[in-house]
Design a protein around this motif. Sequence first.
Motif, PDB file in Angstrom:
ATOM      1  N   ALA A 154       0.375  -4.346   4.114  1.00 48.35           N
ATOM      2  CA  ALA A 154       1.719  -4.133   4.645  1.00 48.35           C
ATOM      3  C   ALA A 154       1.725  -3.958   6.165  1.00 48.35           C
ATOM      4  O   ALA A 154       2.741  -4.224   6.816  1.00 48.35           O
ATOM      5  CB  ALA A 154       2.361  -2.913   3.982  1.00 48.35           C
TER       6      ALA A 154
ATOM      7  N   THR B 267      -2.626  -3.262   0.509  1.00 47.96           N
ATOM      8  CA  THR B 267      -1.849  -4.471   0.190  1.00 47.96           C
ATOM      9  C   THR B 267      -1.530  -5.294   1.424  1.00 47.96           C
ATOM     10  O   THR B 267      -0.918  -6.349   1.321  1.00 47.96           O
ATOM     11  CB  THR B 267      -0.539  -4.110  -0.525  1.00 47.96           C
ATOM     12  OG1 THR B 267       0.247  -3.255   0.321  1.00 47.96           O
ATOM     13  CG2 THR B 267      -0.802  -3.461  -1.866  1.00 47.96           C
TER      14      THR B 267
ATOM     15  N   GLN C  99      -2.018   2.763  -0.308  1.00 51.27           N
ATOM     16  CA  GLN C  99      -1.610   1.566  -1.042  1.00 51.27           C
ATOM     17  C   GLN C  99      -1.040   0.512  -0.093  1.00 51.27           C
ATOM     18  O   GLN C  99      -1.319  -0.677  -0.213  1.00 51.27           O
ATOM     19  CB  GLN C  99      -0.580   1.936  -2.120  1.00 51.27           C
ATOM     20  CG  GLN C  99      -0.228   0.789  -3.029  1.00 51.27           C
ATOM     21  CD  GLN C  99      -1.438   0.276  -3.807  1.00 51.27           C
ATOM     22  OE1 GLN C  99      -2.313   1.039  -4.188  1.00 51.27           O
ATOM     23  NE2 GLN C  99      -1.482  -1.018  -4.030  1.00 51.27           N
ATOM     24  N   LYS C 100      -0.243   0.944   0.890  1.00 50.92           N
ATOM     25  CA  LYS C 100       0.325   0.000   1.875  1.00 50.92           C
ATOM     26  C   LYS C 100      -0.775  -0.676   2.679  1.00 50.92           C
ATOM     27  O   LYS C 100      -0.710  -1.870   2.955  1.00 50.92           O
ATOM     28  CB  LYS C 100       1.307   0.714   2.801  1.00 50.92           C
ATOM     29  CG  LYS C 100       2.635   1.021   2.155  1.00 50.92           C
ATOM     30  CD  LYS C 100       3.574   1.631   3.173  1.00 50.92           C
ATOM     31  CE  LYS C 100       4.949   1.878   2.590  1.00 50.92           C
ATOM     32  NZ  LYS C 100       5.878   2.406   3.576  1.00 50.92           N
TER      33      LYS C 100
END
Length: 94
Positions: free
Chosen positions: A74, A72, A68-69
């Motif tokens: 990150a 997105t 997920q990081k």
Amino acid sequence: MKINGYSDSLRPTPLSNQAIQRPAQEVTQSPATKPVKSDSVQISDEARRLNADQRDALNPERVAELRQKVLTGAYNSLDVVDQVARRILTRGDL
């Protein structure tokens, strides 16, 4: 495929009875007298600890969090790139 002739020297010769006889000692030897080969492995406590650490580090929840990081963005910063580069250099992974 065409075969042009043959040579008698290539023809197999029949074996005599003497050629296939085995010595009595070889025939009567029991399998129990042959040495048994075995392998063994010893795993150190440190190796067991490292294995446990790696197993815990890659659990499905952690993988989902990291995925997920990444998705997105990150990790798309110069600070993260700098930290990764420093860790690679200090660990000697290059």
